[in-house]
Design a protein around this motif. Structure first.
Motif: not given
Length: 407
Positions: A139, A143, A242-243, A246, A299
């Motif tokens: 993750g 990111a 998004w990362g 996640l 994510g």
């Protein structure tokens, strides 16, 4: 869980850098297309060549690592990534970049499959906790990759490729000094072992589910930058968000959902929610704020899915963990290989809405497949009380893991 041997942290750091490579090129896709006069489908081949080579190479990772040992295999993978990324940055044609990106994929295959089994084998705590560490590294890498790609890509589209080379060199040095050397295992793994592992219905089912889910994952990753039509840094910031989403759900949310609802229900739920987000993106493709919100929200669900599905793979098949990882990755990366090119082709020649519809459909089919075959995973939620080795050399950790699996 966070009190781990130096070897685990060395591999985890290298994993962060390796996974940067997945999203690093996202912010520069439009720049490459513009500077090299390439279409979206042609530029998307940067993902396709990377994934095709990685998928095929996964079949030999166990064969290679069982003969060279984990440390040498990790270092070989890192060296190949350095060569592939730097050479790609030196190219002046889309074909040259695509070709060297494939070499990069070969290095990533050797590294990723070995890194997962190494962390699981040598980390303190349970298998589930070790996988959370691995997914946390994934993750963070996913990111930081787009953010770094956006910053370096704002200078030149070649910058991210050279940046990966430098970071991988640092990871290589860390691996050399912090990861203990392990001798070659006494029982080499056959090159056919991944194919034999796929005979297990549970492993095959979850691998096909991952293949279908990857259609949506890489449609989001490879095609969204083209419809956003933004400069490199804003795209990098969006995918950094998004990362981070996640990474957060991988580490903090997935274990809690698993403890309350078991493993399969959160996975099926997260896949369904991801498919619905792709439907929203298909309907509102021309609305940039909606796309940005959906990308970041995706994510959250991808983090849950990644952690829990990886744990299923490590537990469901009665084979060595490197073999299970290689077999699963071979199948799932097939979706990652086809989806970027297909999304670019459909978006250019038919409609920019269609790639998201196709991705949503594939992800939903994956969720349905997992729901139908859920009886195959009844043993996954058995109490995970066997801790990974707490100390000692990597060789001792591997021997303990092998003995545990034989028992």
């Amino acid at each position: 869980m966070w009190r781990q041997p130096k070897a685990v942290w060395a591999v985890a750091f290298a994993c962060v850098v390796a996974f940067m490579g997945i999203g690093l090129v996202d912010p520069i896709l439009s720049s490459i297309a513009k500077d090299l006069h390439a279409s979206a489908a042609q530029v998307s081949l940067l993902f396709t060549s990377y994934m095709v080579v990685m998928a095929v190479a996964m079949l030999i990772t166990g064969f290679v690592s069982s003969r060279l040992g984990a440390k040498r295999t990790l270092l070989l993978g890192l060296a190949i990534i350095i060569i592939g990324s730097v050479a790609a940055g030196c190219m002046s044609s889309i074909g040259g970049i695509v070709g060297w990106r494939g070499v990069w994929g070969l290095g990533n295959a050797l590294f990723i499959a070995t890194a997962l089994s190494t962390i699981v084998s040598s980390a303190k705590g349970s298998v589930a906790q070790a996988i959370i560490l691995y997914e946390a590294a994934l993750g963070v890498g996913i990111a930081v990759g787009p953010l770094l790609g956006g910053i370096l890509g704002d200078i030149s589209w070649r910058g991210p490729f050279f940046g990966v080379g430098v970071l991988m060199a640092i990871a290589m040095v860390a691996t050399v000094f912090l990861l203990p050397s392990g001798n070659v295992k006494g029982k080499p793994i056959s090159i056919l072992a991944p194919f034999r592992a796929l005979r297990h219905p549970g492993l095959l089912s979850v691998a096909i589910t991952a293949l279908l889910y990857n259609f949506g994952f890489f449609t989001l990753l490879a095609f969204t930058p083209f419809v956003l039509e933004m400069p490199a840094i804003p795209v990098g910031l969006i995918f950094c968000g998004w990362g981070l989403a996640l990474a957060y759900t991988s580490v903090f949310v997935a274990p809690r959902l698993q403890a309350r609802f078991g493993t399969l229900r959160p996975v099926i739920g997260s896949l369904t929610c991801f498919a619905l987000l792709l439907v929203v993106m298909a309907i509102f493709t021309a609305n940039k704020p909606v796309l940005v919100i959906c990308v970041i929200a995706a994510g959250l669900f991808l983090g849950i899915n990644n952690t829990l599905v990886t744990e299923v793979v490590m537990k469901v098949a009665p084979v060595e963990r490197p073999v299970a990882s290689a077999a699963y990755s071979f199948v799932r990366f097939g979706g990652g290989a086809v989806a970027p090119w297909l999304a670019g082709k459909l978006g250019e020649e038919v409609s920019p809405h269609l790639p998201f519809w196709v991705g949503a459909g594939m992800v939903l089919i994956g969720a349905l497949l997992l729901a139908v075959t859920r009886r195959l995973f009844a043993s996954v939620d058995a109490t995970d009380t066997a801790p990974a080795p707490a100390a000692g050399s990597l060789e001792e950790a591997e021997d303990l893991t092998l003995a545990e699996e034989m028992a």
